[in-house]
Every structure is written in structure tokens, then in C-alpha cells.
Enzyme design. Structure first.
Site: not given
Ligand code: COA
Length: 415
Positions: A139, A168, A247-248
Site C-alpha cells: 500500500e 490496495d 477543487g475550485g
Molecule cells: N500453492 C503453491 N504455491 C503458492 C500458492 C499455492 N496455492 N499460492 C501462492 N504460492 C506461491 C507463489 O507461487 C509464490 O512462489 P514463488 O515466489 O516461488 O514463485 C509465493 O507463493 C508467494 O508469492 P508472492 O506474491 O511473492 O508473496 P509475498 O508474500 O512474498 O509478496 C506481495 C506479497 C503483496 C508483496 C506480492 O504478492 C506483490 O508484490 N504483489 C503484487 C502487488 C500487490 O498486490 N500488492 C498489494 C498487496 S495488498
């Protein structure tokens, strides 16, 4: 009567806040939202900011109403097959993984199209294509990179992030619009497409007026409705404008009776031009209605600080609700600063379904924000969020798996 999105099936691969906001809205409009989570863990927010031990957090429950939850390990070869079956059955796949995660699972856009050419693949990412496209984003990163933080706060203080989750939930809203638009286009094209909502773009879209002001500043070197005018200085970039209106019609937050002890005894007051004479009457400054320094909006701009100080002398003699009642009689736009406690207790918001009480099997009753978008032919009934994997067997049966096959998949950790 049916719901607007009856018959639309969403493969919900979202987590945390941005993606779940989007799929929750689609569920409220009637889509069948099947949330895919990892067995044993699930969406990380289930356990974040918990207020009751071992119970799904409010963070999770308030973003995942009206959905079904299935557990699939999408890195397990047999789990992948289950996901493939779901892709073939669903209309939309929504995800907000870190960049590349879906590809790494083996579900590239090309592979998904092979499985289901009608599928819409909708993603939230932090940034669009460019130098930051591979970054993970939360966020406040988006608020900072999208222009909100540099333009929020007071001129003599640091940048400030807002409590409204514009990065978000705001991007989730943008994505939901992209999805229903793509569904509409599919009725003519017969094809799916990719939908991308980048959080930086979503925040910037909501900060559109500040890019407007950037260009006004560059052209004229000043902005007369900003608090820096006339005595302060302007730099090269849009400055933080405190509580000035975007705004205005100039506005500001003013103290009301009780402000010394109540942090929310304030009102937002707008000096809308057409009601200026009424404002002068209400605050007892009748002479300002015709005085050359105050009679026109342009004449008032250099005096806004004095004007608001004078109005505040009046608002401080009233509670925010008394002030609101008096000002509304004269059509003077104003808004009380409502605390979350006041909002939670507001009967009119309960009546419209904007604040809803939900019952949950392990948590009990809690309040949530209902659907803020009201469709007259598709009213929203908010139902509780699913427990982790609550609908795995049900969804697997719908996909054609027998109880024995389900047990076998469970025993190898695929679901
Ligand atoms: N089964 C197996 N693996 C799964 C799974 C499932 N059902 N669901 C998720 N995973 C895995 C993914 O494949 C990923 O694995 P990899 O990194 O080995 O490829 C892993 O879980 C985690 O995914 P990721 O999205 O990297 O999670 P994170 O907790 O590290 O990061 C965020 C979280 C939010 C920072 C990231 O998802 C992101 O930047 N998202 C896009 C922007 C966004 O929406 N941000 C706001 C969130 S509110």
C-alpha cells in the site's frame, strides 16, 4: 431476482488486500468466487493483526466475504492438474502475486489461453512495465510512488500517507472495472484478454488533480487557493496543501466546540461562492458580503487564512453536528470529521447496508463495510468469509472428482 454477475466464475488467486478487494466486489455482484489458497497456511492475512487467537483476523474476514475457499498446492504436479481443471471451468483468473509468480507456477498467459481461450486474466502489480516492474509493492509504497504522499500533509512537515487504502483497495476497484469491461468485450469477441491494474497507476489516477496543479504551477508559478499563497513560497513541484480543498471552492478543517479534548471535534467547511452572503450572515460578518476585499472569490483568495480564522471563531461555539445542522439549512457545504466509532454506530449506514454485522462460526459477530455500490436490481447480501479450504470437497466434486480421488489428492498434499 438473480444477481448481476450470476453465472460468472472467478478463479480467485488473490491475497492480502488489493486483489481480494476486487474479487469481493465481484462476489457481491453475484459472481461465484473460488479462492485458491495453500493448505495449512492460506492467505497470509488470515493470521495477520489477529484480535482473537487462532481465529481468522478481521483483516481477512473483511476482505473475503461471499467467497468459497479451496486449498490447492499449485506447485504439486497433481495440484497443477486441479488448477488446470479450474481454469477450464472459470471465466476470470484474478491474481496479485509478485511479478512472475504465475509464470513460475507454469501458468503463463499462453498456457492459460491453451486451456481456455475465453479466460480473462486480471492482475494487480505494483508497477506497470518499466524500471520497477519486478518490485514487490505494498500500500504505502504505491501511495509514495503514485504521487499521493508528496502532496499530502502540511507544508512544514514530511510527506504523509493517508489511511484510505488507495493503493490496495483503490487498485482493486480499478481492476474490478477492468474485469467487467473485459467480460463485456468478450460477449462480442468471444476471447479473453489480460487486464492489468498497476498500483502506481491507480494511485496516480486518484491524484489526477495534483498533476493538474503541477502544470498550473509550471505555467503561472503560483496557485492562489493553496495555503502557501500569498505569503509563502512555491518551489518546482506541487507542495503539500494541508487541508485545502482540491477543487475550485476553498475549504479548510475548523475546530468545533470540544476540540480541546475530542480529537475529532472538527468540521470541514467550504466557502462555496454562491452561498458566500449566507456564510457572512451565519458568522455575523454581514459586511463581508459587499466589502471589495471579500465580496468575490478572486478578492477572497489572498485572505483565506483570515476568513477561515473568523469562521472558526463561529464553529468553535458549536458542536460539529450543531454547526452542520445550521449550515445545511443554508446549503453551505460542510462535513463533520467522523471518527470510526461514530461511523460504526451510525444508524443510517446500517440501514443502507454500508455497515453490516456479520456472524462468523469461530469469531462470532463483527462489523464490516458492505458493498458501497448499490445496484437496484442486484442487491448485495453480505455473507461471511470462508474458513480455509471449507469448500475444497464441494468444488472438487463440481469439477468431477470422486470422493476417492479427492482423498487420494489430499493424501499426497495436492489439495
Ligand atoms: N500453492 C503453491 N504455491 C503458492 C500458492 C499455492 N496455492 N499460492 C501462492 N504460492 C506461491 C507463489 O507461487 C509464490 O512462489 P514463488 O515466489 O516461488 O514463485 C509465493 O507463493 C508467494 O508469492 P508472492 O506474491 O511473492 O508473496 P509475498 O508474500 O512474498 O509478496 C506481495 C506479497 C503483496 C508483496 C506480492 O504478492 C506483490 O508484490 N504483489 C503484487 C502487488 C500487490 O498486490 N500488492 C498489494 C498487496 S495488498
Amino acid at each position: 431476482m438473480g444477481k448481476a454477475l450470476d453465472g460468472v466464475r472467478i478463479l480467485d488467486f488473490t491475497h492480502v488486500q488489493s486483489g481480494p478487494t476486487c474479487t469481493q466486489l465481484l462476489a457481491w455482484f453475484g459472481a461465484d468466487v473460488i479462492k485458491v489458497e495453500r493448505a495449512g497456511a492460506g492467505d497470509i492475512t488470515r493470521e495477520q493483526l489477529r484480535d482473537i487467537p487462532d481465529v481468522d483476523s478481521l483483516y481477512f474476514t473483511m476482505l473475503n466475504h461471499n467467497k468459497r475457499s479451496v486449498t490447492i498446492d499449485t506447485k504439486n504436479p497433481e495440484g497443477k492438474l486441479v488448477l488446470e481443471a479450474l481454469i477450464q471451468k472459470c471465466d476470470v483468473l484474478v491474481e496479485n502475486f509478485a511479478p512472475g509468480a504465475l509464470d513460475r507456477m507454469g501458468f503463463t498467459w499462453e498456457r492459460i489461453q491453451e486451456l481456455n481461450p475465453r479466460m480473462i486474466v486480471a492482475s494487480v502489480k505494483g508497477f506497470g512495465p518499466g524500471p520497477y516492474e519486478d518490485c514487490k509493492v505494498y500500500e504505502n509504497v504505491a501511495q509514495c510512488a503514485g504521487g499521493a504522499a508528496s502532496t499530502t500533509g502540511f507544508d512544514d512537515g514530511p510527506p504523509v500517507v493517508t489511511g484510505a487504502q488507495i493503493g490496495d483497495s483503490g487498485t482493486g476497484l480499478h481492476l474490478a472495472l477492468g474485469i467487467v469491461t473485459a467480460l463485456y468485450q468478450r460477449t462480442q469477441s468471444g476471447r479473453g484478454q489480460r487486464v492489468l491494474a498497476a498500483m502506481q497507476d491507480g494511485v496516480l489516477n486518484l491524484c489526477r488533480v495534483k498533476l493538474r496543479d503541477q502544470q498550473r504551477l509550471e505555467r503561472t508559478g503560483t496557485m492562489k487557493e493553496y495555503p502557501q499563497y500569498p505569503n509563502g513560497t512555491f518551489g518546482e513541484a506541487v507542495p503539500r496543501a494541508g487541508n485545502a480543498s482540491g477543487g475550485g471552492q476553498p475549504g479548510w478543517i475548523l475546530k468545533c466546540k470540544g476540540w480541546e479534548t475530542d480529537p475529532n471535534a472538527y468540521i470541514y467547511f467550504i466557502t462555496q461562492a454562491p452561498v458566500w452572503a449566507k456564510i457572512c450572515n451565519v458568522i455575523g460578518k454581514e459586511e463581508w458580503a459587499t466589502h471589495p476585499d471579500y465580496a468575490t472569490p478572486a478578492a477572497r483568495l489572498p485572505h483565506l487564512k483570515d476568513i477561515f480564522a473568523e469562521i472558526e471563531r463561529w464553529t468553535m461555539t458549536k458542536t460539529k453536528f450543531e454547526a452542520m445542522q445550521i449550515l445545511n439549512k443554508y446549503d453551505i457545504p460542510c462535513g463533520p470529521i467522523l471518527s470510526m466509532k461514530e461511523i460504526a454506530e451510525e444508524p443510517s449506514l446500517r440501514k443502507t447496508g454500508t455497515i453490516v454485522e456479520v456472524d462468523h462460526p469461530t469469531r462470532g459477530k463483527y462489523l464490516t463495510v458492505g458493498n458501497p455500490i448499490k445496484l437496484s436490481d442486484s442487491p448485495t447480501e453480505v455473507t461471511r468469509s470462508p474458513l480455509l479450504g471449507e469448500h475444497t470437497d464441494e468444488v472438487m466434486a463440481e469439477l468431477g472428482y470422486s470422493p476417492d480421488q479427492i482423498n487420494a489428492l489430499r493424501s499426497v498434499g495436492a489439495i
